[in-house]
Motif scaffolding. Structure first.
Motif, mmCIF file in Angstrom:
data_model
loop_
_atom_site.group_PDB
_atom_site.id
_atom_site.type_symbol
_atom_site.label_atom_id
_atom_site.label_comp_id
_atom_site.label_asym_id
_atom_site.label_seq_id
_atom_site.Cartn_x
_atom_site.Cartn_y
_atom_site.Cartn_z
ATOM 1 N N ALA A 178 1.792 -2.008 14.589
ATOM 2 C CA ALA A 178 0.669 -1.114 14.918
ATOM 3 C C ALA A 178 1.110 0.030 15.826
ATOM 4 N N LYS A 179 0.505 1.190 15.606
ATOM 5 C CA LYS A 179 0.847 2.385 16.391
ATOM 6 C C LYS A 179 -0.392 2.838 17.141
ATOM 7 N N GLY A 180 -0.540 2.362 18.370
ATOM 8 C CA GLY A 180 -1.713 2.765 19.141
ATOM 9 C C GLY A 180 -1.618 2.268 20.568
ATOM 10 N N SER B 290 9.019 0.809 13.985
ATOM 11 C CA SER B 290 8.364 2.120 13.984
ATOM 12 C C SER B 290 9.342 3.194 13.532
ATOM 13 N N GLY B 291 8.837 4.128 12.746
ATOM 14 C CA GLY B 291 9.688 5.209 12.254
ATOM 15 C C GLY B 291 8.906 6.041 11.260
ATOM 16 N N PRO B 292 9.580 6.955 10.565
ATOM 17 C CA PRO B 292 8.897 7.766 9.541
ATOM 18 C C PRO B 292 8.646 6.904 8.310
ATOM 19 N N ASN B 293 7.556 6.139 8.321
ATOM 20 C CA ASN B 293 7.360 5.048 7.367
ATOM 21 C C ASN B 293 6.016 5.114 6.660
ATOM 22 N N LEU B 294 5.763 6.188 5.965
ATOM 23 C CA LEU B 294 4.524 6.280 5.180
ATOM 24 C C LEU B 294 4.551 5.194 4.103
ATOM 25 N N ALA B 295 3.593 4.289 4.163
ATOM 26 C CA ALA B 295 3.650 3.068 3.346
ATOM 27 C C ALA B 295 3.835 3.369 1.858
ATOM 28 N N CYS C 166 1.462 8.377 20.010
ATOM 29 C CA CYS C 166 1.144 9.795 20.238
ATOM 30 C C CYS C 166 1.262 10.638 18.970
ATOM 31 N N LYS C 167 2.190 10.263 18.076
ATOM 32 C CA LYS C 167 2.355 11.115 16.884
ATOM 33 C C LYS C 167 1.092 11.125 16.013
ATOM 34 N N ASN C 168 0.307 10.068 16.084
ATOM 35 C CA ASN C 168 -0.941 10.054 15.308
ATOM 36 C C ASN C 168 -1.922 11.107 15.830
ATOM 37 N N VAL C 169 -1.913 11.301 17.145
ATOM 38 C CA VAL C 169 -2.814 12.279 17.759
ATOM 39 C C VAL C 169 -2.351 13.697 17.407
ATOM 40 N N GLY D 49 11.315 11.881 14.163
ATOM 41 C CA GLY D 49 11.282 11.492 12.753
ATOM 42 C C GLY D 49 9.878 11.179 12.271
ATOM 43 N N ASP D 50 9.213 10.304 12.991
ATOM 44 C CA ASP D 50 7.860 9.898 12.580
ATOM 45 C C ASP D 50 6.852 11.038 12.789
ATOM 46 N N LEU D 51 7.075 11.805 13.844
ATOM 47 C CA LEU D 51 6.169 12.924 14.125
ATOM 48 C C LEU D 51 6.180 13.933 12.968
ATOM 49 N N ALA E 184 7.221 13.412 9.809
ATOM 50 C CA ALA E 184 6.694 12.809 8.573
ATOM 51 C C ALA E 184 5.172 12.799 8.589
ATOM 52 N N THR E 185 4.602 12.374 9.703
ATOM 53 C CA THR E 185 3.146 12.205 9.749
ATOM 54 C C THR E 185 2.435 13.562 9.776
ATOM 55 N N CYS E 186 2.976 14.498 10.537
ATOM 56 C CA CYS E 186 2.315 15.803 10.644
ATOM 57 C C CYS E 186 2.425 16.608 9.346
ATOM 58 N N PRO F 296 0.673 15.029 3.403
ATOM 59 C CA PRO F 296 -0.724 14.785 3.009
ATOM 60 C C PRO F 296 -1.025 13.295 2.818
ATOM 61 N N LEU F 297 0.012 12.441 2.757
ATOM 62 C CA LEU F 297 -0.228 10.999 2.648
ATOM 63 C C LEU F 297 -0.710 10.406 3.968
ATOM 64 N N SER F 298 -0.477 11.105 5.090
ATOM 65 C CA SER F 298 -0.879 10.556 6.395
ATOM 66 C C SER F 298 -2.397 10.520 6.516
ATOM 67 N N ARG F 299 -2.916 9.345 6.902
ATOM 68 C CA ARG F 299 -4.363 9.225 7.113
ATOM 69 C C ARG F 299 -4.808 10.046 8.314
ATOM 70 N N ASN F 300 -3.953 10.099 9.348
ATOM 71 C CA ASN F 300 -4.327 10.862 10.537
ATOM 72 C C ASN F 300 -4.386 12.354 10.230
ATOM 73 N N ARG F 301 -3.353 12.860 9.557
ATOM 74 C CA ARG F 301 -3.377 14.284 9.225
ATOM 75 C C ARG F 301 -4.560 14.613 8.315
ATOM 76 N N GLN G 77 -9.849 2.738 5.880
ATOM 77 C CA GLN G 77 -8.440 2.725 6.300
ATOM 78 C C GLN G 77 -8.343 3.347 7.692
ATOM 79 N N VAL G 78 -7.457 2.792 8.504
ATOM 80 C CA VAL G 78 -7.438 3.154 9.917
ATOM 81 C C VAL G 78 -6.707 4.485 10.166
ATOM 82 N N SER G 79 -7.335 5.363 10.965
ATOM 83 C CA SER G 79 -6.650 6.561 11.490
ATOM 84 C C SER G 79 -6.556 6.331 12.990
HETATM 85 O O1 LIG Z 1 2.656 5.719 10.771
HETATM 86 C C1 LIG Z 1 2.679 6.249 9.681
HETATM 87 C C2 LIG Z 1 3.915 6.843 9.126
HETATM 88 O O2 LIG Z 1 5.040 6.488 9.858
HETATM 89 C C3 LIG Z 1 1.448 6.344 8.882
HETATM 90 O O3 LIG Z 1 0.674 7.377 9.344
HETATM 91 P P1 LIG Z 1 -0.899 7.405 9.045
HETATM 92 O O4 LIG Z 1 -1.473 6.204 9.734
HETATM 93 O O5 LIG Z 1 -1.361 8.706 9.608
HETATM 94 O O6 LIG Z 1 -1.055 7.331 7.553
#
Ligand SMILES: O=C(CO)COP(=O)(O)O
Ligand SMILES: NC(=O)C1=CN([C@@H]2O[C@H](COP(=O)(O)OP(=O)(O)OC[C@H]3O[C@@H](n4cnc5c(N)ncnc54)[C@H](O)[C@@H]3O)[C@@H](O)[C@H]2O)C=CC1
Length: 335
Positions: free
Chosen positions: A108-110, A138-143, A193-196, A246-248, A250-252, A255-260, A282-284
């Motif tokens: 979990a990232k939070g 943890s890393g640049p890991n879009l599921a 923090c990268k989610n924010v 790396g994760d920052l 990827a997530t930013c 378009p697959l990122s839920r947070n973005r 799905q969790v953001s």
């Molecule tokens: O943590 C993630 C990629 O590493 C997934 O990001 P999202 O939760 O924004 O989809």
């Protein structure tokens, strides 16, 4: 320490299911726990988790159950793949079932809202185990990309280096390359923090801004994340690594990122409730962590201007356009 063989993954959402596939592909004996019996049955029957990863065929060796006791029985490693704000409650229910020496792994990232604790701190407290027994991945890991077996790297962090190495072996596949690290504080602060910052980047996209804006947010986002991490005792170099930059990126950028995606909806003028509805459960994580991270920063006297405006957009009615203007209008300073 011997290579772990029995692994339980608790949580069959996007990342829990994908990480269970990674572990099964790496040759481990993996059981995936799903909250709903029908999800477990579908995984065992049709090898699919249709709600989260409809296009992915899961390995034959991966078993699923809705019985947490059966999942964790005799496990060498227990992976916790539930949202950060429910982890405490979920883990409290599982705690009596956990094998005494199992490595407990957080995906979990939070940062927890009520306590401002990182997930490893919540886990050590609730499971009543030493911090050396807790690891973080943890890393640049879009599921979705990993489930499609696209190559990626990640970080396995644990204060006990031997446990980190055992887990690194357990999750190495031809498409998933883990590196070890012992800086849990840095890895977890970076991941939360990268989610924010991704919410902020999404808002920028929704407002119609391009790559200069995104790169500025990513870079200044990394600066404020590093400031917080260092104030909490992290190694500043961690933020230049896979779980940091790396994760920052990827997530930013994805378009697959839920947070973005969530931020993009806010940037286009949707309300928090509308963006939440579109997320289909799905969790953001950033939507809640922006508030806990902002409080943590205030407690330590750290300035986090991007996190501050993201919190005010999400929870205090600030509009994304004026939020951008506010960031641009801040007092001028050296980099
Ligand atoms: O943590 C993630 C990629 O590493 C997934 O990001 P999202 O939760 O924004 O989809
Ligand atoms: N999806 C991704 O690409 C990645 C996600 N993560 C992190 O992993 C964690 C889990 O994320 P996902 O699996 O993607 O989330 P998700 O929203 O896809 O799934 C969450 C899972 O937790 C379960 N759950 C158990 N108790 C719950 C409760 N009380 N409320 C809500 N859900 C509950 C749900 O049933 C579901 O199986 C998050 O912290 C996320 O930031 C980390 C890296 C990649």
């Amino acid at each position: 320490m011997a290579r772990p063989e029995r692994i339980a993954v608790l949580g069959a959402g996007s990342w829990g299911t994908t990480f269970a596939k990674v572990l099964a592909d790496a040759g481990n004996d993996v059981v995936l726990w799903a909250r709903r019996a029908e999800v477990a049955e579908a995984i065992n029957g049709s090898r699919r988790n249709a709600g989260y990863l409809p296009d992915v065929r899961l390995p034959e060796s991966l078993r699923a159950t809705d019985d947490a006791a059966a999942a964790v029985h005799d496990a060498d490693v227990v992976v916790l793949a539930v949202p950060s704000q429910t982890l405490r409650e979920n883990l409290a229910g599982w705690q009596p079932l956990l094998p005494a020496d199992a490595t407990l792994v957080s995906l979990a990232k939070g940062v927890e809202l009520s306590t401002l604790k990182r997930m490893s701190e919540v886990i050590a407290e609730v499971a009543d185990v030493p911090m050396e027994q807790v690891a973080v991945v943890s890393g640049p890991n879009l599921a979705k990309e990993i489930a499609a077996e696209q190559p990626t790297a990640t970080v396995v962090a644990c204060a006990d280096h031997d446990r980190a190495i055992a887990l690194q072996h357990a999750c190495s596949t031809r498409y998933f390359r883990p590196y070890t690290n012992t800086d849990l504080i840095g890895i977890e602060i970076a991941g939360a923090c990268k989610n924010v910052i991704a919410l902020a980047c999404g808002m920028a996209v929704g407002l119609g801004f391009g790559h200069n804006t995104m790169s500025s947010l990513i870079t200044r986002g990394l600066a404020e994340t590093t400031r917080l991490g260092v104030a909490l005792g992290a190694d500043p170099m961690t933020f230049a690594g896979l779980a940091g930059l790396g994760d920052l990126v990827a997530t930013c950028m994805s378009p697959l990122s839920r947070n973005r995606t969530f931020g993009e909806r806010l940037g286009r003028g949707e309300t928090l409730a509308q963006a939440q509805e579109a997320a289909h459960g799905q969790v953001s994580e950033g939507v809640k962590s922006c508030s806990s991270i902002r409080q943590l920063a205030a407690r330590h006297g750290v300035e986090m201007p991007i996190t501050d405006v993201v919190h005010r957009v999400c929870h205090e009615g600030l509009q994304p356009g004026p939020a951008a203007a506010e960031l641009l209008g801040r007092e001028r300073k050296p980099e």
